[in-house]
Design an enzyme around this catalytic site. Sequence first.
Site, PDB file in Angstrom:
ATOM      1  N   TYR A 143     -16.325  51.490 -48.485  1.00 22.18           N
ATOM      2  CA  TYR A 143     -17.099  50.523 -49.258  1.00 22.18           C
ATOM      3  C   TYR A 143     -16.754  50.561 -50.742  1.00 22.18           C
ATOM      4  O   TYR A 143     -16.939  49.577 -51.449  1.00 22.18           O
ATOM      5  CB  TYR A 143     -18.600  50.815 -49.117  1.00 22.18           C
ATOM      6  N   LYS A 193     -13.219  60.307 -37.587  1.00 21.39           N
ATOM      7  CA  LYS A 193     -12.085  59.799 -36.803  1.00 21.39           C
ATOM      8  C   LYS A 193     -10.881  60.664 -37.193  1.00 21.39           C
ATOM      9  O   LYS A 193      -9.858  60.176 -37.679  1.00 21.39           O
ATOM     10  CB  LYS A 193     -11.886  58.304 -37.119  1.00 21.39           C
ATOM     11  N   ASP A 226     -15.716  56.475 -32.070  1.00 18.57           N
ATOM     12  CA  ASP A 226     -15.725  55.610 -30.879  1.00 18.57           C
ATOM     13  C   ASP A 226     -16.482  56.283 -29.727  1.00 18.57           C
ATOM     14  O   ASP A 226     -17.307  55.664 -29.051  1.00 18.57           O
ATOM     15  CB  ASP A 226     -14.298  55.211 -30.470  1.00 18.57           C
ATOM     16  N   ASP A 250     -22.872  52.600 -41.117  1.00 23.18           N
ATOM     17  CA  ASP A 250     -23.367  51.225 -41.109  1.00 23.18           C
ATOM     18  C   ASP A 250     -23.387  50.697 -39.675  1.00 23.18           C
ATOM     19  O   ASP A 250     -24.376  50.143 -39.204  1.00 23.18           O
ATOM     20  CB  ASP A 250     -22.459  50.352 -41.990  1.00 23.18           C
ATOM     21  N   ASP A 254     -26.813  50.416 -36.815  1.00 21.06           N
ATOM     22  CA  ASP A 254     -27.259  49.170 -36.180  1.00 21.06           C
ATOM     23  C   ASP A 254     -27.357  49.351 -34.668  1.00 21.06           C
ATOM     24  O   ASP A 254     -28.315  48.913 -34.036  1.00 21.06           O
ATOM     25  CB  ASP A 254     -26.285  48.022 -36.486  1.00 21.06           C
TER      26      ASP A 254
HETATM   27  C1  IPM Z   1     -26.944  47.950 -44.472  1.00 24.95           C
HETATM   28  C2  IPM Z   1     -26.371  46.580 -44.741  1.00 24.95           C
HETATM   29  C3  IPM Z   1     -25.573  46.642 -46.033  1.00 24.95           C
HETATM   30  C4  IPM Z   1     -24.434  47.599 -45.805  1.00 24.95           C
HETATM   31  C5  IPM Z   1     -25.093  45.269 -46.549  1.00 24.95           C
HETATM   32  C6  IPM Z   1     -26.228  44.316 -46.734  1.00 24.95           C
HETATM   33  C7  IPM Z   1     -24.301  45.408 -47.818  1.00 24.95           C
HETATM   34  O1  IPM Z   1     -25.609  46.170 -43.660  1.00 24.95           O
HETATM   35  O2  IPM Z   1     -27.707  48.439 -45.331  1.00 24.95           O
HETATM   36  O3  IPM Z   1     -26.654  48.508 -43.434  1.00 24.95           O
HETATM   37  O4  IPM Z   1     -23.393  47.219 -45.257  1.00 24.95           O
HETATM   38  O5  IPM Z   1     -24.574  48.754 -46.205  1.00 24.95           O
HETATM   39 MG    MG Z   2     -25.710  47.468 -41.987  1.00 27.00          MG
END
Ligand code: IPM
Ligand code: MG
Length: 369
Positions: A143, A193, A226, A250, A254
């Site tokens: 990032y 990784k 993975d 990230d 999710d």
């Molecule tokens: C998160 C989001 C952020 C990230 C975005 C909104 C920049 O997806 O907080 O997970 O990628 O970190």
């Molecule tokens: Mg995110």
Amino acid sequence: MSPAKKILLLPGDGIGHEVTPAVRKVMDWFQSSGLTNFEITEGLIGGASYDVHGAPLTPETLEQAKSADAILLACIGGPKWDTLPFDVRPERGILGIRKEMNLFANLRPAVVFDALAGASSLKAEIVQGLDIMIVRELIGGLYFGQPRGIEDAPDGRRGFNTMTYSTSEVERIARAAFELARKRKGRLCSVDKANVLESSIVWRETVTALHAAEFSDVELSHMYVDACAMHLARAPRDFDVIVTENMFGDILSDLASTLTGSIGMLPSASFGAADASGRQPAIYEPIHGSAPDIAGKGLANPLAMMLSFSMMMRYSFVMNENANLLESAVQNVLKAGVRTADIVEKGQKSVSTDVMAETVVKELERLAV
Ligand code: IPM
Ligand code: MG
């Protein structure tokens, strides 16, 4: 009573404008019942800031953030701002505040609430009782790595980013994760990784060395990212704490949160290093995004934002009783079958954001007597 704690509220965009007033109701209840002494201010971030100032994060908001004792941020972004130049997109606001405040440790719990085990996309017997914590490195890796950019190339354009981790960057996030594992079930899985990436080789050797030097009481394992994704979808309860670099975190967070069937329920926290006086910068925010598809309709689930507030009371202000009270109120409301649309089950009627907030406040009132 001790001096007022300063809270900065950043509603951001989309459903942020609905879940923030909802959490405000809960905060007002704590304030008026004398259980807290907060000084609450609001600020702009993301698209909302761009619309007023032409930038997703202004020096004023940053100043407000740095002088606050803790920040509660809802969510940012939406289609309205998707076509803006990259450097003024709402996402740059959130990445900017993380970087400027040096918030390197992002804690993302994935917890299955008893009342909601049936709402998961996995079978209830796989997720019942799930309680894992992903510790995501937040201000390094792909990032933020340099060099980065887009340049002209013979075949058109070439975009490039750099994944980089140094020993000290890995050490500080690994230390945070080991300490957390110690307070939980004592197991840490470090995800990388290392079969492909040099940055992961440094990551793995640093985690291994720190483990040997300071945390040999914690059970450490390593997993490729993975394999970790696969394992999370197959047997998520095998994990306790997972520590990983920014982008892997990230993606995995999710995945983990969606396993719980209640992404509208999950809070998160980002911490920097404590200063000499012990003050530690922190942003609390729901894991969910700004949900443009339902924004403005009164459908959003405000519980993740409320639980983020609860996490703030627990971690930034050591107000454990208040945090317990709010968490019990939320649990009871769920048990009673009060649901927003995202977590509604067969035979239940869904309630609006506001009604959910009012119900939680009523339950707080009932529990507090
Ligand atoms: C998160 C989001 C952020 C990230 C975005 C909104 C920049 O997806 O907080 O997970 O990628 O970190
Ligand atoms: Mg995110």
